[in-house]
Design a protein around this motif. Structure first.
Motif, PDB file in Angstrom:
ATOM      1  N   VAL A 131      36.526  32.990  38.092  1.00 43.38           N
ATOM      2  CA  VAL A 131      36.438  34.438  38.018  1.00 43.38           C
ATOM      3  C   VAL A 131      37.511  35.118  37.415  1.00 43.38           C
ATOM      4  CG1 VAL A 131      36.419  36.282  39.723  1.00 43.38           C
ATOM      5  CG2 VAL A 131      34.712  34.280  40.209  1.00 43.38           C
TER       6      VAL A 131
ATOM      7  N   CYS B 125      32.215  34.005  43.621  1.00 37.86           N
ATOM      8  CA  CYS B 125      30.665  33.945  43.092  1.00 37.86           C
ATOM      9  C   CYS B 125      29.876  34.947  43.659  1.00 37.86           C
ATOM     10  CB  CYS B 125      30.194  32.644  43.112  1.00 37.86           C
ATOM     11  SG  CYS B 125      28.753  32.512  42.323  1.00 37.86           S
TER      12      CYS B 125
ATOM     13  N   PRO C 133      31.331  39.630  39.638  1.00 39.41           N
ATOM     14  CA  PRO C 133      31.588  39.038  38.353  1.00 39.41           C
ATOM     15  C   PRO C 133      30.450  38.314  37.704  1.00 39.41           C
ATOM     16  CG  PRO C 133      32.618  37.485  39.719  1.00 39.41           C
ATOM     17  CD  PRO C 133      32.204  38.687  40.655  1.00 39.41           C
TER      18      PRO C 133
ATOM     19  N   LEU D 162      29.469  35.609  36.557  1.00 39.13           N
ATOM     20  CA  LEU D 162      29.563  34.130  36.791  1.00 39.13           C
ATOM     21  C   LEU D 162      28.347  33.751  37.451  1.00 39.13           C
ATOM     22  CD1 LEU D 162      30.937  31.272  36.886  1.00 39.13           C
ATOM     23  CD2 LEU D 162      32.028  31.973  39.083  1.00 39.13           C
TER      24      LEU D 162
ATOM     25  N   THR E  47      36.133  28.031  41.808  1.00 40.26           N
ATOM     26  CA  THR E  47      35.263  29.316  41.553  1.00 40.26           C
ATOM     27  C   THR E  47      36.297  30.413  41.344  1.00 40.26           C
ATOM     28  OG1 THR E  47      33.355  28.603  42.464  1.00 40.26           O
ATOM     29  CG2 THR E  47      33.613  30.792  42.236  1.00 40.26           C
TER      30      THR E  47
ATOM     31  N   PRO F 299      36.805  37.823  34.350  1.00 44.52           N
ATOM     32  CA  PRO F 299      36.657  38.744  35.334  1.00 44.52           C
ATOM     33  C   PRO F 299      35.552  39.917  34.970  1.00 44.52           C
ATOM     34  CG  PRO F 299      38.521  39.360  34.080  1.00 44.52           C
ATOM     35  CD  PRO F 299      38.110  38.172  33.761  1.00 44.52           C
TER      36      PRO F 299
END
Length: 209
Positions: free
Chosen positions: A202, A34, A7, A9, A198, A206
């Motif tokens: 997420v 992550c 994703p 992030l 996290t 997303p």
């Protein structure tokens, strides 16, 4: 040019804020979903940064993580990083020439006019900050807010990553404002359960379907 990690992030490290060993905290965040981490420990000598980077690479070997470095392209190359995050005012052309087309290269920006000037042939993304004031960088501002973030997204020719004071409650609103991803630092570093935090981030932002 590489796509953003999935994703979208970005976890930025800060060992001074980490609630425990940095590699352990980052590995927990990766266990929470992550897949993009950047080492940002600029106060350390370069040799120490390289050693810390190598330790992170080993600690994250079980995950398919893009591991980049905040700093110079030369240091990122020496570390064997997957890319570099450049400070405002750096030379993206030199970084791209050194690291090649497969490297993930980003740039810190703080005003929409800076984001509008970015060449998409050289950079993969920019960060827009601070979206909100944060405990990690007190005194930095003024905050952009959602309207300011939207102004970045409207003018940038590359994906915009929202940075500064973002949590699971505001992540989705950053997406609504046009952000292609979010970046976090202190919230995960200070978390007593970085894996759970996290996971929530997420879920709130997303990857695009």
């Amino acid at each position: 040019m590489p796509p953003l990690p999935d994703p979208p992030l970005l976890l930025i490290t800060d060992r001074a804020q980490a609630c425990g060993d940095l590699a352990t905290v980052v590995a927990a965040a990766c266990a929470g979903g992550c897949r993009w981490v950047s080492l940002r420990e600029k106060d350390l000598p370069e040799t120490d940064q390289l050693a810390l980077f190598a330790g992170l690479r080993a600690a994250l070997s079980a995950f398919d993580v893009r591991l980049t470095l905040h700093g110079s392209a030369a240091l990122a190359q020496a570390a064997g990083a997957d890319g570099v995050h450049l400070p405002s005012g750096a030379d993206p052309a030199a970084a791209r020439a050194l690291l090649g087309p497969g490297a993930l290269i980003g740039l810190s920006t703080h005003r929409p006019v800076e984001a509008a000037a970015v060449d998409p042939a050289l950079l993969d993304y920019v960060t827009a900050s601070p979206v909100f004031l944060s405990a990690s960088k007190p005194g930095y501002g003024p905050e952009l807010g959602f309207d300011g973030l939207a102004a970045f997204a409207a003018r940038a020719y590359v994906p915009v990553i929202a940075l500064g004071g973002i949590d699971a409650g505001t992540a989705g609103l950053c997406r609504d404002a046009g952000a292609a991803g979010i970046a976090v630092m202190g919230a995960v570093m200070r978390a007593t359960d970085p894996r759970a935090l996290t996971r929530d981030l997420v879920a709130a932002f997303p990857a695009a379907a």
